[in-house]
Enzyme design. Structure first.
Site, mmCIF file in Angstrom:
data_model
loop_
_atom_site.group_PDB
_atom_site.id
_atom_site.type_symbol
_atom_site.label_atom_id
_atom_site.label_comp_id
_atom_site.label_asym_id
_atom_site.label_seq_id
_atom_site.Cartn_x
_atom_site.Cartn_y
_atom_site.Cartn_z
ATOM 1 N N ILE A 79 11.914 6.179 0.064
ATOM 2 C CA ILE A 79 11.138 4.716 0.343
ATOM 3 C C ILE A 79 11.675 4.036 1.597
ATOM 4 O O ILE A 79 10.787 3.644 2.487
ATOM 5 C CB ILE A 79 11.105 3.967 -1.194
ATOM 6 C CG1 ILE A 79 10.256 4.401 -2.113
ATOM 7 C CG2 ILE A 79 10.674 2.485 -0.504
ATOM 8 C CD1 ILE A 79 10.310 3.952 -3.355
ATOM 9 N N ASP A 118 22.430 3.444 5.848
ATOM 10 C CA ASP A 118 22.681 4.240 4.756
ATOM 11 C C ASP A 118 24.205 4.782 4.776
ATOM 12 O O ASP A 118 24.988 4.639 5.605
ATOM 13 C CB ASP A 118 21.802 5.356 4.888
ATOM 14 C CG ASP A 118 21.341 5.881 3.575
ATOM 15 O OD1 ASP A 118 19.997 5.791 3.168
ATOM 16 O OD2 ASP A 118 22.073 6.544 2.851
ATOM 17 N N ASP A 133 28.171 1.013 3.802
ATOM 18 C CA ASP A 133 28.066 1.009 2.271
ATOM 19 C C ASP A 133 27.838 -0.070 1.822
ATOM 20 O O ASP A 133 28.834 -1.062 2.101
ATOM 21 C CB ASP A 133 29.428 1.871 1.788
ATOM 22 C CG ASP A 133 29.476 1.735 0.439
ATOM 23 O OD1 ASP A 133 28.454 1.533 -0.405
ATOM 24 O OD2 ASP A 133 30.481 2.464 -0.254
ATOM 25 N N ASN A 157 16.738 -2.282 0.103
ATOM 26 C CA ASN A 157 16.138 -1.015 -0.363
ATOM 27 C C ASN A 157 16.967 -0.066 -1.238
ATOM 28 O O ASN A 157 16.732 0.479 -2.204
ATOM 29 C CB ASN A 157 15.274 -0.093 0.729
ATOM 30 C CG ASN A 157 14.896 1.063 -0.059
ATOM 31 O OD1 ASN A 157 13.986 1.236 -1.035
ATOM 32 N ND2 ASN A 157 15.615 2.121 0.230
ATOM 33 N N SER A 167 12.040 -2.840 -9.472
ATOM 34 C CA SER A 167 11.418 -1.618 -10.244
ATOM 35 C C SER A 167 10.646 -2.352 -11.536
ATOM 36 O O SER A 167 11.227 -3.263 -11.789
ATOM 37 C CB SER A 167 12.456 -0.583 -10.667
ATOM 38 O OG SER A 167 12.004 0.087 -11.613
ATOM 39 N N TYR A 174 20.390 0.348 -15.724
ATOM 40 C CA TYR A 174 19.547 0.430 -14.500
ATOM 41 C C TYR A 174 18.283 -0.829 -14.493
ATOM 42 O O TYR A 174 18.213 -1.571 -13.564
ATOM 43 C CB TYR A 174 18.706 1.739 -14.190
ATOM 44 C CG TYR A 174 17.745 1.727 -13.118
ATOM 45 C CD1 TYR A 174 18.188 1.657 -11.611
ATOM 46 C CD2 TYR A 174 16.447 1.627 -13.156
ATOM 47 C CE1 TYR A 174 17.218 1.556 -10.704
ATOM 48 C CE2 TYR A 174 15.462 1.797 -12.327
ATOM 49 C CZ TYR A 174 15.869 1.739 -10.883
ATOM 50 O OH TYR A 174 14.919 1.735 -9.864
ATOM 51 N N LYS A 208 17.728 -4.099 -12.159
ATOM 52 C CA LYS A 208 16.661 -4.639 -11.426
ATOM 53 C C LYS A 208 16.193 -5.987 -11.835
ATOM 54 O O LYS A 208 15.405 -6.731 -11.124
ATOM 55 C CB LYS A 208 15.675 -3.479 -11.397
ATOM 56 C CG LYS A 208 15.857 -2.136 -10.653
ATOM 57 C CD LYS A 208 16.285 -2.471 -9.301
ATOM 58 C CE LYS A 208 16.631 -0.948 -8.551
ATOM 59 N NZ LYS A 208 16.883 -1.446 -7.061
#
Length: 234
Positions: free
Chosen positions: A15, A34, A57, A80, A133, A147, A151
């Site tokens: 994404i 990244d 990081d 992201n 999410s 997770y 989110k």
């Protein structure tokens, strides 16, 4: 007004990469962060002169603080980067596993946003998009409660940011469902579970990128919102 410059974390693939491609096509500059150096360099090379890349990081506060945000001062931010974690009941998770997931999915975006605020260019209207999410709203599938919790925390943070940073910055969240990316390979349902999706298929990274582009550049009166990109799934 200067050209938008968008900082994107987790930009080497999936994404994040799709968002970078879409924004460069709009004429924006992109700062790519990244932890995967080879993939990051390849993405930067594919995007050309409108892209700069740096291995950062977001779980490391010192790495964020030392990153270059002065050569190109960002005007927009996409938080992201994130991890899914292993499929395990929260009852079986060790504290270190939970803390790592929260560090990357919640603390990371908070620290990156603080650094962005200190560095951002003030001559262009800006915006922030946090990548949440639908798991943050429905608790996540079995085995992915941690997770989902991370989110859900990011959604709460989005609303707090929207309140605290207005009127200078707009802040919104995207809540993707099942999206065909490498990260989704380890997800609970997999792209094949189309019967759970009203539109009958998994989404693409490009479709999420289109929603991110709209929130960043084309939604001047939208802030504090959560936009689902989930094919009708809740």
């Amino acid at each position: 007004m200067s050209r938008p410059t968008v900082l994107i974390t987790g930009a080497a693939a999936g994404i994040g990469q799709a968002i970078a491609i879409r924004l460069v096509q709009r004429g924006a500059r992109v700062l790519l962060w990244d932890v995967s150096a080879p993939a990051l360099e390849q993405t930067r090379d594919e995007l050309g002169d409108l892209a700069r890349a740096e291995v950062v990081d977001i779980a490391d506060e010192n790495a964020i603080a030392s990153a270059d945000m002065t050569t190109w001062r960002p005007t927009h931010l996409v938080n992201n980067a994130g991890i899914l974690g292993q499929k395990r009941s929260w009852l079986d998770l060790e504290a270190a596993e939970i803390e790592r997931l929260l560090r990357i999915n919640v603390t990371g975006p908070m620290l990156v946003t603080k650094a962005f605020l200190n560095a951002r260019a003030l001559d262009t209207p800006g915006a922030i998009v946090n990548m949440a999410s639908i798991a943050g709203e429905n608790g996540g599938a079995p085995g992915f409660a941690a997770y989902g919790a991370s989110k859900g925390a990011l959604l709460a943070l989005t609303r707090a940011m929207a309140r605290d940073l207005a009127p200078d910055l707009r802040v919104n969240a995207l809540a993707p469902g099942i999206i065909q990316t490498a990260m989704q390979t380890g997800a609970p349902d997999g792209a094949a579970n189309a019967e759970a999706i009203p539109l009958g298929r998994a989404g693409s990274a490009e479709e999420v990128a289109g929603a991110a582009e709209w929130l960043l550049l084309d939604a001047p009166y939208t802030s504090g919102e959560v936009l689902r990109v989930a094919g009708g799934r809740r």
